[in-house]
Design a protein around this motif. Structure first.
Motif, PDB file in Angstrom:
ATOM      1  N   ALA A 161       0.831  -1.206   0.000  1.00 22.03           N
ATOM      2  CA  ALA A 161       0.000   0.000   0.000  1.00 22.03           C
ATOM      3  C   ALA A 161       0.868   1.260   0.000  1.00 22.03           C
ATOM      4  CB  ALA A 161      -0.928  -0.015   1.219  1.00 22.03           C
ATOM      5  N   ARG A 162       1.971   1.209   0.741  1.00 21.69           N
ATOM      6  CA  ARG A 162       2.878   2.364   0.759  1.00 21.69           C
ATOM      7  C   ARG A 162       3.523   2.567  -0.605  1.00 21.69           C
ATOM      8  NH1 ARG A 162       7.229   2.481   5.419  1.00 21.69           N
ATOM      9  NH2 ARG A 162       8.244   0.892   4.132  1.00 21.69           N
ATOM     10  N   MET A 163       3.837   1.440  -1.295  1.00 25.43           N
ATOM     11  CA  MET A 163       4.419   1.597  -2.629  1.00 25.43           C
ATOM     12  C   MET A 163       3.412   2.249  -3.583  1.00 25.43           C
ATOM     13  SD  MET A 163       6.585  -0.920  -5.078  1.00 25.43           S
ATOM     14  CE  MET A 163       8.215  -0.247  -4.823  1.00 25.43           C
TER      15      MET A 163
ATOM     16  N   ALA B  41       7.235   9.917   0.575  1.00 24.57           N
ATOM     17  CA  ALA B  41       7.401   8.812  -0.386  1.00 24.57           C
ATOM     18  C   ALA B  41       8.721   8.097  -0.118  1.00 24.57           C
ATOM     19  CB  ALA B  41       7.386   9.350  -1.811  1.00 24.57           C
ATOM     20  N   LYS B  42       8.731   6.785  -0.356  1.00 21.74           N
ATOM     21  CA  LYS B  42       9.974   6.036  -0.173  1.00 21.74           C
ATOM     22  C   LYS B  42      10.687   6.018  -1.518  1.00 21.74           C
ATOM     23  CE  LYS B  42      11.566   2.159   2.623  1.00 21.74           C
ATOM     24  NZ  LYS B  42      11.945   2.932   3.821  1.00 21.74           N
ATOM     25  N   THR B  43      11.567   6.974  -1.692  1.00 23.46           N
ATOM     26  CA  THR B  43      12.211   7.171  -2.987  1.00 23.46           C
ATOM     27  C   THR B  43      13.699   7.466  -2.799  1.00 23.46           C
ATOM     28  OG1 THR B  43      12.160   8.488  -5.025  1.00 23.46           O
ATOM     29  CG2 THR B  43      11.539   9.625  -2.999  1.00 23.46           C
TER      30      THR B  43
ATOM     31  N   ASN C 134      15.375  10.920  -1.681  1.00 22.82           N
ATOM     32  CA  ASN C 134      15.436  11.331  -0.271  1.00 22.82           C
ATOM     33  C   ASN C 134      16.715  10.819   0.389  1.00 22.82           C
ATOM     34  OD1 ASN C 134      12.975  12.653  -0.396  1.00 22.82           O
ATOM     35  ND2 ASN C 134      11.813  10.881   0.330  1.00 22.82           N
ATOM     36  N   TYR C 135      17.153   9.665  -0.058  1.00 19.08           N
ATOM     37  CA  TYR C 135      18.374   9.088   0.508  1.00 19.08           C
ATOM     38  C   TYR C 135      19.601   9.791  -0.056  1.00 19.08           C
ATOM     39  CZ  TYR C 135      15.853   5.572   3.076  1.00 19.08           C
ATOM     40  OH  TYR C 135      15.049   4.946   3.994  1.00 19.08           O
ATOM     41  N   ALA C 136      19.558  10.101  -1.343  1.00 20.14           N
ATOM     42  CA  ALA C 136      20.676  10.826  -1.959  1.00 20.14           C
ATOM     43  C   ALA C 136      20.899  12.152  -1.233  1.00 20.14           C
ATOM     44  CB  ALA C 136      20.395  11.056  -3.444  1.00 20.14           C
TER      45      ALA C 136
ATOM     46  N   GLU D  65      11.937  15.692  12.683  1.00 20.39           N
ATOM     47  CA  GLU D  65      11.285  14.856  11.674  1.00 20.39           C
ATOM     48  C   GLU D  65      11.654  13.390  11.891  1.00 20.39           C
ATOM     49  OE1 GLU D  65      10.863  16.417   7.691  1.00 20.39           O
ATOM     50  OE2 GLU D  65       9.243  17.322   8.841  1.00 20.39           O
ATOM     51  N   GLU D  66      12.840  13.008  11.448  1.00 23.24           N
ATOM     52  CA  GLU D  66      13.258  11.618  11.588  1.00 23.24           C
ATOM     53  C   GLU D  66      14.739  11.499  11.279  1.00 23.24           C
ATOM     54  OE1 GLU D  66      11.838   8.890   8.545  1.00 23.24           O
ATOM     55  OE2 GLU D  66      11.111  10.562   7.343  1.00 23.24           O
ATOM     56  N   LEU D  67      15.265  10.271  11.347  1.00 21.35           N
ATOM     57  CA  LEU D  67      16.637  10.029  10.928  1.00 21.35           C
ATOM     58  C   LEU D  67      16.611   9.787   9.421  1.00 21.35           C
ATOM     59  CD1 LEU D  67      17.784   7.627  13.794  1.00 21.35           C
ATOM     60  CD2 LEU D  67      17.421  10.091  13.838  1.00 21.35           C
ATOM     61  N   GLY D  68      17.749   9.470   8.826  1.00 20.65           N
ATOM     62  CA  GLY D  68      17.785   9.233   7.381  1.00 20.65           C
ATOM     63  C   GLY D  68      16.821   8.137   6.943  1.00 20.65           C
ATOM     64  N   GLY D  69      16.648   7.121   7.762  1.00 20.23           N
ATOM     65  CA  GLY D  69      15.787   6.002   7.392  1.00 20.23           C
ATOM     66  C   GLY D  69      15.061   5.380   8.567  1.00 20.23           C
ATOM     67  N   MET D  70      14.883   6.147   9.637  1.00 19.70           N
ATOM     68  CA  MET D  70      14.182   5.613  10.814  1.00 19.70           C
ATOM     69  C   MET D  70      13.305   6.693  11.448  1.00 19.70           C
ATOM     70  SD  MET D  70      16.546   3.025  13.021  1.00 19.70           S
ATOM     71  CE  MET D  70      18.232   3.525  12.744  1.00 19.70           C
TER      72      MET D  70
ATOM     73  N   GLU E  34       6.211   7.568   6.870  1.00 18.22           N
ATOM     74  CA  GLU E  34       5.583   6.837   7.969  1.00 18.22           C
ATOM     75  C   GLU E  34       5.881   5.344   7.863  1.00 18.22           C
ATOM     76  OE1 GLU E  34       1.543   7.930   8.652  1.00 18.22           O
ATOM     77  OE2 GLU E  34       2.055  10.048   8.875  1.00 18.22           O
ATOM     78  N   GLY E  35       6.725   4.884   8.769  1.00 18.96           N
ATOM     79  CA  GLY E  35       7.183   3.505   8.744  1.00 18.96           C
ATOM     80  C   GLY E  35       6.115   2.537   9.198  1.00 18.96           C
ATOM     81  N   ILE E  36       6.250   1.288   8.727  1.00 26.34           N
ATOM     82  CA  ILE E  36       5.355   0.228   9.166  1.00 26.34           C
ATOM     83  C   ILE E  36       5.744  -0.187  10.581  1.00 26.34           C
ATOM     84  CG2 ILE E  36       4.687  -2.170   8.654  1.00 26.34           C
ATOM     85  CD1 ILE E  36       5.251  -0.994   5.594  1.00 26.34           C
ATOM     86  N   THR E  37       7.028  -0.079  10.899  1.00 25.20           N
ATOM     87  CA  THR E  37       7.459  -0.312  12.278  1.00 25.20           C
ATOM     88  C   THR E  37       6.845   0.748  13.193  1.00 25.20           C
ATOM     89  OG1 THR E  37       9.567  -0.942  11.268  1.00 25.20           O
ATOM     90  CG2 THR E  37       9.470  -0.941  13.667  1.00 25.20           C
ATOM     91  N   ARG E  38       6.865   2.006  12.742  1.00 23.72           N
ATOM     92  CA  ARG E  38       6.274   3.115  13.505  1.00 23.72           C
ATOM     93  C   ARG E  38       4.802   2.834  13.815  1.00 23.72           C
ATOM     94  NH1 ARG E  38       3.100   7.456  12.109  1.00 23.72           N
ATOM     95  NH2 ARG E  38       3.433   9.440  13.195  1.00 23.72           N
TER      96      ARG E  38
ATOM     97  N   GLY F  49      12.686   1.179  12.488  1.00 22.61           N
ATOM     98  CA  GLY F  49      12.594   0.912  11.058  1.00 22.61           C
ATOM     99  C   GLY F  49      12.849  -0.568  10.840  1.00 22.61           C
ATOM    100  N   THR F  50      12.559  -1.069   9.659  1.00 24.01           N
ATOM    101  CA  THR F  50      12.665  -2.503   9.395  1.00 24.01           C
ATOM    102  C   THR F  50      14.060  -3.051   9.679  1.00 24.01           C
ATOM    103  OG1 THR F  50      10.898  -2.434   7.783  1.00 24.01           O
ATOM    104  CG2 THR F  50      12.474  -4.234   7.560  1.00 24.01           C
ATOM    105  N   ALA F  51      15.112  -2.321   9.293  1.00 24.77           N
ATOM    106  CA  ALA F  51      16.467  -2.846   9.403  1.00 24.77           C
ATOM    107  C   ALA F  51      16.861  -3.113  10.856  1.00 24.77           C
ATOM    108  CB  ALA F  51      17.465  -1.900   8.750  1.00 24.77           C
TER     109      ALA F  51
HETATM  110  C1  PLP Z   1      11.747   3.049   5.163  1.00 24.36           C
HETATM  111  C2  PLP Z   1      11.888   4.270   5.992  1.00 24.36           C
HETATM  112  C3  PLP Z   1      11.538   4.304   7.355  1.00 24.36           C
HETATM  113  C4  PLP Z   1      11.104   3.085   8.129  1.00 24.36           C
HETATM  114  O1  PLP Z   1       9.994   2.451   7.615  1.00 24.36           O
HETATM  115  P1  PLP Z   1       9.681   0.940   8.004  1.00 24.36           P
HETATM  116  O2  PLP Z   1       8.473   0.595   7.214  1.00 24.36           O
HETATM  117  O3  PLP Z   1       9.421   0.926   9.462  1.00 24.36           O
HETATM  118  O4  PLP Z   1      10.881   0.132   7.658  1.00 24.36           O
HETATM  119  C5  PLP Z   1      11.635   5.518   8.015  1.00 24.36           C
HETATM  120  N1  PLP Z   1      12.078   6.621   7.397  1.00 24.36           N
HETATM  121  C6  PLP Z   1      12.440   6.621   6.101  1.00 24.36           C
HETATM  122  C7  PLP Z   1      12.922   7.875   5.485  1.00 24.36           C
HETATM  123  C8  PLP Z   1      12.344   5.450   5.355  1.00 24.36           C
HETATM  124  O5  PLP Z   1      12.718   5.465   4.064  1.00 24.36           O
END
Ligand code: PLP
Length: 357
Positions: free
Chosen positions: A95-97, A198-200, A203-205, A234-239, A260-264, A304-306
């Protein structure tokens, strides 16, 4: 979705696989196969297939290489004690994708097709799912890229969705220890109307240079503030982040520009079940600094998932530092509850687990 399968004639040997699974690291080794399906406006999603894992052949003018029209997901498959293999809330990733594809002007892949694709790859590469010791799992990376050969700027008319898989070891080598954070005051990861939700890849770059600063300051990770006022966490780079207050309340940032993470989301439900009042609201960097200093904030964690859930330690910025909050008790309690569901060691009262094989 009809999936055709071409098995690899060059499977990783049992000996080599055992060696990899004993110490997989993260994102280093890939399974023997990958899933692909292609989209055009004329055909819709077509030619779904599993084939041997290997390099893609892309024309140098392929759109994704120039304009970064790309989205991805991250999820895991877990082995349970009876040998069955499960994923965690895969429909949520699907759904997030869909939401990410709407923001990046990419075609929507139906939720059922997404889940079917992931399941099919895990089944074919079942022997790559590590046993659960040390929280090992098979990390799954679904992603969608603009594969039209065209340098004009418009949504790509050829798109490819792929799934690859990589065994993952424990995120924490040598026990769980709090991550230290660097507060960046000159970079933001998202702005109003931007791609923050968006998970794109973009954002990481854009986070890498801030992460580089964090590392050079001796910190593990970088924390971003909102782009408009430079005030709200806001958040960390990926958490995503969580703040535990001395009255038992748990606060997680809600700004409209976080991912918005699924872990969140799962932590919100789990902590509620453990009797905590969870509030989604803005939280300022001053509230963080004052709260830890006064003792009102007793724990901070990221999820986050990792890493699943990791305690947050000290926060440093240009000219100052606040120490780690006093406790990690609730953090570790929520973490254990979540991990136990994922690895099938606790009853799945929320119906989160999805059996793959
Ligand atoms: C993927 C991601 C998360 C964590 O999401 P999960 O679904 O919990 O793994 C948080 N922040 C960013 C920027 C992400 O890309």
């Amino acid at each position: 979705m009809q999936i055709s399968t071409t098995l690899s004639s060059d499977l990783t040997s049992d000996e080599r696989l055992a060696e990899i699974l004993a110490n997989p690291g993260f994102g280093l080794h890939f399974t023997d196969h990958m899933f692909l399906v292609e989209w055009t406006p004329e055909t819709g999603w077509a030619n779904a297939r599993i084939e041997p894992y290997g390099p893609l052949s892309l024309d140098p003018a392929t759109a994704v290489l120039h304009y970064a029209q790309e989205i991805f997901e991250g999820m895991k498959a877990y082995e349970h004690a009876d040998g069955s293999v499960w994923s965690f809330r895969p429909e949520e990733n699907a759904a997030r994708m869909v939401r990410s594809s709407q923001r990046l002007a990419l075609p929507e892949l139906p939720v059922d097709d997404f889940v079917q694709a992931v399941d099919a790859l895990v089944e074919v590469d079942r022997r790559w799912v590590p046993d659960a010791t040390g929280e090992k799992s098979l990390y799954l990376r679904p992603f969608m890229i603009a594969t039209e050969k065209f340098l004009g700027v418009r949504p790509s008319q050829h798109v490819t969705f792929l799934v690859i898989a990589s065994p993952a070891g424990s995120y924490f080598k040598g026990g769980i220890k709090p991550v230290s954070l660097w507060l960046t005051e000159n970079y933001t990861r998202a702005g109003r109307g931007g791609m923050g939700a968006a998970k794109t890849g973009g954002n990481y770059a854009s986070s890498l240079v801030a992460q580089q600063q964090a590392t050079s300051q001796g910190c593990d990770q970088v924390v971003f503030l909102d782009g408009q006022e430079g005030t709200y966490v806001e958040e960390l780079g990926g958490m995503n982040m969580y703040f535990v207050f001395d009255d038992g309340t748990i606060v997680t940032p809600q700004t409209g520009t976080i991912l918005e993470g699924i872990t969140r989301a799962s932590v919100i439900e789990l902590a509620g079940k453990l009797g905590h009042h969870v509030v989604e609201r803005r939280i300022s960097i001053d509230e963080w600094r004052d709260g830890v200093t006064s003792g009102r904030i007793t724990e901070i964690f990221a999820c986050g998932t990792a890493a699943v859930i990791t305690p947050v330690g000290s926060l440093k910025w240009d000219g100052g530092e606040v120490p780690a909050p006093a406790s990690t008790v609730l953090t570790m309690q929520v973490r254990q509850a979540l991990v136990d569901v994922q690895f099938g060691r606790a009853e799945d009262t929320f119906g989160w687990m999805h059996r793959i094989c």
